[in-house]
Design a protein around this motif. Sequence first.
Motif, short mmCIF file in Angstrom:
data_model
loop_
_atom_site.label_atom_id
_atom_site.label_comp_id
_atom_site.label_asym_id
_atom_site.label_seq_id
_atom_site.Cartn_x
_atom_site.Cartn_y
_atom_site.Cartn_z
N ASP A 40 0.82 -1.21 0.00
CA ASP A 40 0.00 0.00 0.00
C ASP A 40 0.86 1.28 0.00
O ASP A 40 0.60 2.19 -0.79
CB ASP A 40 -0.99 -0.02 1.17
N PRO A 41 1.92 1.32 0.80
CA PRO A 41 2.80 2.50 0.71
C PRO A 41 3.42 2.70 -0.68
O PRO A 41 3.52 3.83 -1.15
CB PRO A 41 3.88 2.21 1.76
N LEU A 59 2.53 3.26 -11.10
CA LEU A 59 3.22 1.98 -11.29
C LEU A 59 2.19 0.86 -11.45
O LEU A 59 1.28 0.72 -10.62
CB LEU A 59 4.11 1.70 -10.07
N ARG A 60 2.35 0.08 -12.53
CA ARG A 60 1.44 -1.06 -12.75
C ARG A 60 1.98 -2.26 -11.98
O ARG A 60 3.13 -2.68 -12.19
CB ARG A 60 1.33 -1.37 -14.24
N ILE A 61 1.15 -2.80 -11.11
CA ILE A 61 1.61 -3.86 -10.20
C ILE A 61 0.74 -5.10 -10.34
O ILE A 61 -0.49 -4.99 -10.44
CB ILE A 61 1.55 -3.36 -8.73
N VAL A 67 -7.08 -5.96 -4.11
CA VAL A 67 -7.02 -5.77 -5.57
C VAL A 67 -8.36 -5.26 -6.09
O VAL A 67 -8.43 -4.31 -6.88
CB VAL A 67 -6.61 -7.08 -6.28
N ALA A 68 -9.44 -5.88 -5.61
CA ALA A 68 -10.77 -5.50 -6.11
C ALA A 68 -11.11 -4.06 -5.73
O ALA A 68 -11.89 -3.40 -6.44
CB ALA A 68 -11.82 -6.45 -5.56
N SER A 69 -10.53 -3.56 -4.65
CA SER A 69 -10.88 -2.21 -4.20
C SER A 69 -10.04 -1.12 -4.89
O SER A 69 -10.31 0.06 -4.73
CB SER A 69 -10.70 -2.09 -2.69
N ALA A 70 -9.03 -1.55 -5.64
CA ALA A 70 -8.14 -0.54 -6.27
C ALA A 70 -8.79 0.05 -7.51
O ALA A 70 -9.47 -0.66 -8.26
CB ALA A 70 -6.82 -1.21 -6.65
#
Length: 352
Positions: free
Chosen positions: A161-162, A170-172, A186-189
């Motif tokens: 999260d940081p 940045l694609r993670i 992931v679903a909340s991003a």
Amino acid sequence: MIQQEIVLNKPDDMHLHLRDGDMLSAVAEHSARDFARAIIMPNLVPPVTTVQDALSYRQRIFAALGGDTSFEPMMTLYLTASTTRYDLEKAAASDMVKAVKLYPAGATTNSDSGVRDIQKSYRLFETMAELGLPLLVHGEVTDKEIDIFDREAIFIDSVLDPIRRAIPELRIVMEHVTTKNGVDYVASADSNLYATLTTHHLMLNRNAMLVGGLRPHYYCLPILKREEHRQALRAAATSGDARFFLGTDSAPHLSDAKESACGCAGVFSAANSLGCLATVFEEEKALVNLNAFTSINGANFYGLDINDVKIRLIRTSEPAIFPEHIGVGTETVTVFDPGMPIYWHVDHSITL
Ligand code: DOR
Ligand code: ZN
């Protein structure tokens, strides 16, 4: 009526360990048979840290496949304390290298070269965001005092999260997500966060590994979790949500190295993953979303064309028979046994 067949665009395995040498020669064909492309993990000894390393490893993969180029290995670099901006620029400029992998030091097999002080990597993460180079994370903290079953959840709060707050561009990809915490995160991003899911974490919970005897062939990292987590993973995988895609994390070790007083982590599932996944999706009444999970969502993430070649899975009235082992010289690698009959298998007798 029970569905008897399903046609898929040839799947992509977006997280695969192929190893090197004799092991590579033994396992590569099992991925090439069922998958069109794979994201190849860089945790060799020594690790794949430069484009030059990646390209020579790629050549060794083709050699192991006897020159068959229909399977495309998509390479990754291993992020270390010595990675430079130049390494990342070279990677971004290469069509053959698709991403960079972050292993916290000590998290898993061959991760000694991994990152010890994450703060020191922030400059590189910024560069990757600038270059559009994705970061693939092994999302576990490695502090000795942290319970192994909590490593993923704590990684999300204290490390991932940081990074995302500091560098939202940045694609993670959270590789092999294993917890409800991971799926929910992931679903909340809003953007730039994706996850791969493995075959074995969709099929097994920790009881499978620990009840009625210790089953070393189910030992993997991140470790299998309790049932509520498996249910969350199944819901995410079968939902059709474009942020979730297949990465088998097929990770072969010699059978002797797993059946040992200190057994290695990894499940070799390349040979039978697709039959297992069709079973999971059928159980969840979501066969309609199998193609998205195996063949579309990952390709879209990496900006690739969907594979034109198709494969057919068929459901038979008798369970499919998979080999128990494959040979590596005079030794063996044990094939993933999901512990239940699998009625689906890939029909290799036809080309579609
Ligand atoms: O179970 C695992 N095996 N997890 C990993 O992260 C690495 C892999 C391996 O390379 O054996
Ligand atoms: Zn892995």
